[in-house]
Design an enzyme around this catalytic site. Structure first.
Site, PDB file in Angstrom:
ATOM      1  NE  ARG A 112       0.407   1.565   4.409  1.00 33.11           N
ATOM      2  CZ  ARG A 112       1.197   2.486   4.970  1.00 33.11           C
ATOM      3  NH1 ARG A 112       1.760   3.421   4.235  1.00 33.11           N
ATOM      4  NH2 ARG A 112       1.456   2.474   6.271  1.00 33.11           N
ATOM      5  CD  GLU A 211      -1.855   7.206   9.830  1.00 32.70           C
ATOM      6  OE1 GLU A 211      -2.165   6.075  10.262  1.00 32.70           O
ATOM      7  OE2 GLU A 211      -0.696   7.628   9.807  1.00 32.70           O
ATOM      8  NE  ARG A 215      -2.122   5.234   4.605  1.00 29.40           N
ATOM      9  CZ  ARG A 215      -1.844   4.814   5.845  1.00 29.40           C
ATOM     10  NH1 ARG A 215      -2.151   3.574   6.195  1.00 29.40           N
ATOM     11  NH2 ARG A 215      -1.290   5.639   6.720  1.00 29.40           N
ATOM     12  CB  CYS A 257       1.960   9.390  10.504  1.00 31.25           C
ATOM     13  SG  CYS A 257       3.187   8.705  11.641  1.00 31.25           S
ATOM     14  CB  THR A 259       6.199   6.661  10.494  1.00 33.24           C
ATOM     15  OG1 THR A 259       4.773   6.528  10.293  1.00 33.24           O
ATOM     16  CG2 THR A 259       6.504   7.008  11.925  1.00 33.24           C
ATOM     17  NE  ARG A 266       1.880  -1.862   6.954  1.00 36.81           N
ATOM     18  CZ  ARG A 266       1.770  -3.158   7.323  1.00 36.81           C
ATOM     19  NH1 ARG A 266       2.840  -3.852   7.653  1.00 36.81           N
ATOM     20  NH2 ARG A 266       0.578  -3.734   7.351  1.00 36.81           N
ATOM     21  NE  ARG A 295       2.740  -1.852  11.115  1.00 35.60           N
ATOM     22  CZ  ARG A 295       2.172  -0.799  10.533  1.00 35.60           C
ATOM     23  NH1 ARG A 295       0.955  -0.899   9.997  1.00 35.60           N
ATOM     24  NH2 ARG A 295       2.799   0.356  10.455  1.00 35.60           N
ATOM     25  CD  GLU A 300       0.399   1.650  13.548  1.00 31.60           C
ATOM     26  OE1 GLU A 300      -0.539   2.191  12.948  1.00 31.60           O
ATOM     27  OE2 GLU A 300       1.494   2.181  13.693  1.00 31.60           O
TER      28      GLU A 300
HETATM   29  P1  ADP Z   1      -1.430  -0.009   6.915  1.00 30.87           P
HETATM   30  O1  ADP Z   1      -0.755  -1.138   6.210  1.00 30.87           O
HETATM   31  O2  ADP Z   1      -2.365   0.732   6.007  1.00 30.87           O
HETATM   32  O3  ADP Z   1      -0.472   0.844   7.670  1.00 30.87           O
HETATM   33  P2  ADP Z   1      -2.379  -1.817   8.988  1.00 30.87           P
HETATM   34  O4  ADP Z   1      -1.028  -2.281   9.311  1.00 30.87           O
HETATM   35  O5  ADP Z   1      -3.291  -1.399  10.095  1.00 30.87           O
HETATM   36  O6  ADP Z   1      -2.451  -0.587   7.982  1.00 30.87           O
HETATM   37  O7  ADP Z   1      -3.096  -3.011   8.156  1.00 30.87           O
HETATM   38  C1  ADP Z   1      -4.353  -2.720   7.612  1.00 30.87           C
HETATM   39  C2  ADP Z   1      -5.071  -4.004   7.270  1.00 30.87           C
HETATM   40  O8  ADP Z   1      -4.326  -4.682   6.236  1.00 30.87           O
HETATM   41  C3  ADP Z   1      -5.160  -4.978   8.435  1.00 30.87           C
HETATM   42  O9  ADP Z   1      -6.434  -5.597   8.395  1.00 30.87           O
HETATM   43  C4  ADP Z   1      -4.119  -6.005   8.117  1.00 30.87           C
HETATM   44  O10 ADP Z   1      -4.490  -7.272   8.625  1.00 30.87           O
HETATM   45  C5  ADP Z   1      -4.150  -6.023   6.614  1.00 30.87           C
HETATM   46  N1  ADP Z   1      -2.898  -6.515   6.047  1.00 30.87           N
HETATM   47  C6  ADP Z   1      -1.678  -5.936   6.137  1.00 30.87           C
HETATM   48  N2  ADP Z   1      -0.775  -6.682   5.479  1.00 30.87           N
HETATM   49  C7  ADP Z   1      -1.444  -7.754   4.951  1.00 30.87           C
HETATM   50  C8  ADP Z   1      -1.069  -8.881   4.169  1.00 30.87           C
HETATM   51  N3  ADP Z   1       0.193  -9.074   3.761  1.00 30.87           N
HETATM   52  N4  ADP Z   1      -2.041  -9.774   3.815  1.00 30.87           N
HETATM   53  C9  ADP Z   1      -3.320  -9.584   4.196  1.00 30.87           C
HETATM   54  N5  ADP Z   1      -3.753  -8.533   4.943  1.00 30.87           N
HETATM   55  C10 ADP Z   1      -2.811  -7.632   5.313  1.00 30.87           C
HETATM   56  N1  DAR Z   2       0.516   6.125  17.084  1.00 26.05           N
HETATM   57  C1  DAR Z   2       1.625   6.587  16.308  1.00 26.05           C
HETATM   58  C2  DAR Z   2       1.806   5.680  15.091  1.00 26.05           C
HETATM   59  C3  DAR Z   2       3.026   5.946  14.296  1.00 26.05           C
HETATM   60  C4  DAR Z   2       3.152   5.087  13.073  1.00 26.05           C
HETATM   61  N2  DAR Z   2       1.893   4.470  12.617  1.00 26.05           N
HETATM   62  C5  DAR Z   2       0.981   5.127  11.854  1.00 26.05           C
HETATM   63  N3  DAR Z   2       1.197   6.313  11.370  1.00 26.05           N
HETATM   64  N4  DAR Z   2      -0.180   4.508  11.611  1.00 26.05           N
HETATM   65  C6  DAR Z   2       2.826   6.551  17.233  1.00 26.05           C
HETATM   66  O1  DAR Z   2       3.410   7.618  17.396  1.00 26.05           O
HETATM   67  O2  DAR Z   2       3.121   5.500  17.771  1.00 26.05           O
END
Ligand code: ADP
Ligand code: DAR
Length: 343
Positions: A112, A211, A215, A257, A259, A266, A295, A300
């Site tokens: 993404r 966020e 996305r 953010c 990051t 990501r 993760r 997250e």
């Molecule tokens: P972001 O990747 O947008 O920062 P998150 O880490 O919160 O957000 O993940 C968002 C959603 O994407 C969650 O439901 C997570 O389980 C799903 N997800 C992330 N990576 C994968 C993957 N490789 N395969 C399937 N689902 C994924």
């Molecule tokens: N709660 C923020 C998350 C930072 C990175 N993740 C994001 N942007 N979704 C922190 O400062 O921990």
């Protein structure tokens, strides 16, 4: 506004870099959208377990509050204010034959990017009217997509709880905004202006006004990382002809953010590593070496389940999109080798 009293055990980059001197220099400043230091740091003040603790309200925040954002960006990304971001969205430059063609380890791949509309505030400073305008502009652009990218938009407003919970459980839809996003002002007027676009196969999706304002997501079962990246690149190039993205030569694609700045990318796999999971020191030695983040499987701040982890690139700024995916790929190859050796 008084200088925040952070507890001694506060570990966020906000606590580290908001010195009394920086606070005095910035406390009365505001951007042309009226965004203030107090708003920028509220998430980290309210959530002392934050890792970072700050969010930008607009592109200008990165300049107006640079004495705070610059050292945070430098520490998180290893990227100085003299550096400039480089982009490379050419899948031909990615060396990534499927690392798990038998499907023994990788359950799914997802890549993404975050994007925000040019000449609009970011989520923490946007008004409801502006956010609704972003939704309308983005959806108008998405509805023009063709072929594999053709799909439909589903506003969160009016979506049944059953459909919403099913999409979240199946990893397609974002969770309702967490306390970090809430304190950053990113959940205001929820669920108005938020929604999800996806094609029939749910291999191409776009989150609207979570966020970030977009996305853009490509995902599928299995480990064909190059195919997922190629679909994402095609989507980004199609969408940017319809929606202007906020970008700077220094920071790359602008996100709320810090990051996520730069590639705002990501690239992750959900991967089963039950043996490595028993030796987290060995597991983390590999993820550290390859600049990876671990993760849980529901995104997250979630936990792994059944030895399945979400493994992704940690670096986003100062490297290209191809290098970010290559980081993840090379690390996944090393993790699979280590898991096989532990069998
Ligand atoms: P972001 O990747 O947008 O920062 P998150 O880490 O919160 O957000 O993940 C968002 C959603 O994407 C969650 O439901 C997570 O389980 C799903 N997800 C992330 N990576 C994968 C993957 N490789 N395969 C399937 N689902 C994924
Ligand atoms: N709660 C923020 C998350 C930072 C990175 N993740 C994001 N942007 N979704 C922190 O400062 O921990």
């Amino acid at each position: 506004m008084n200088y925040p009293q952070f507890p001694k055990d506060c570990k966020s980059l906000l606590c580290k870099y908001l010195t009394p001197e920086v606070f005095e220099a910035l406390k009365d400043k505001r951007t042309s959208n009226g965004f203030t230091l107090e708003q920028a740091i509220n998430s980290g003040v309210q959530n002392i377990d934050s890792g970072i603790g700050v969010y930008a309200g607009d592109k200008e925040s990165y300049t107006v509050f640079a004495p705070l954002f610059d050292p945070i960006i430098e520490e998180y990304h290893g990227f100085t204010k003299e550096d400039s971001h480089k982009s490379n969205l050419n899948p031909d430059d990615l060396n990534a034959p499927n690392p798990d063609p038998e499907g023994e380890f990788i359950l799914s791949t997802r890549i993404r990017v975050g994007r925000n509309m040019d000449n609009m505030p970011l989520g923490p400073a946007i008004t409801k009217r502006q956010r609704d305008e972003v939704e309308a502009r983005v959806v108008q652009g998405l509805k023009m997509l063709e072929g594999e990218l053709a799909g439909n938009y589903y506003p969160l407003l009016g979506m049944s709880k059953e459909v919403q919970e099913s999409l979240i459980k199946d990893h397609f839809l974002f969770k309702e905004g967490d306390r970090f996003l809430d304190a950053a002002g990113l959940n205001r007027d929820w669920p108005a202006g938020r929604g999800i676009y996806h094609n029939n196969d749910k291999t191409f999706l776009v989150w609207v006004n979570e966020e970030d304002q977009l996305r853009i997501i490509s995902m599928q079962q299995g480990g064909d990382i190059k195919e997922v990246f190629t679909r994402l690149v095609n989507a980004i190039k199609s969408i940017e002809t319809k929606v202007p993205f906020s970008y700077s030569y220094h920071l790359g694609y602008i996100t709320s953010c810090p990051t996520n700045l730069g590639t705002a990318m990501r690239a992750s796999v959900h991967i089963a590593l039950p043996n490595l999971a028993k030796d987290m020191d060995a597991f983390e030695a590999i993820t550290d070496k390859y600049h990876l983040q671990i993760r849980g499987i529901h995104g997250e701040h979630s936990e792994s389940e059944g030895g399945v982890y979400d493994i992704s690139n940690r670096r986003r700024l100062g490297i290209t999109e191809v290098e970010a995916v290559q980081d993840m790929y090379d690390g996944v190859v090393a993790l699979i080798e280590a898991e096989k050796a532990l069998r």
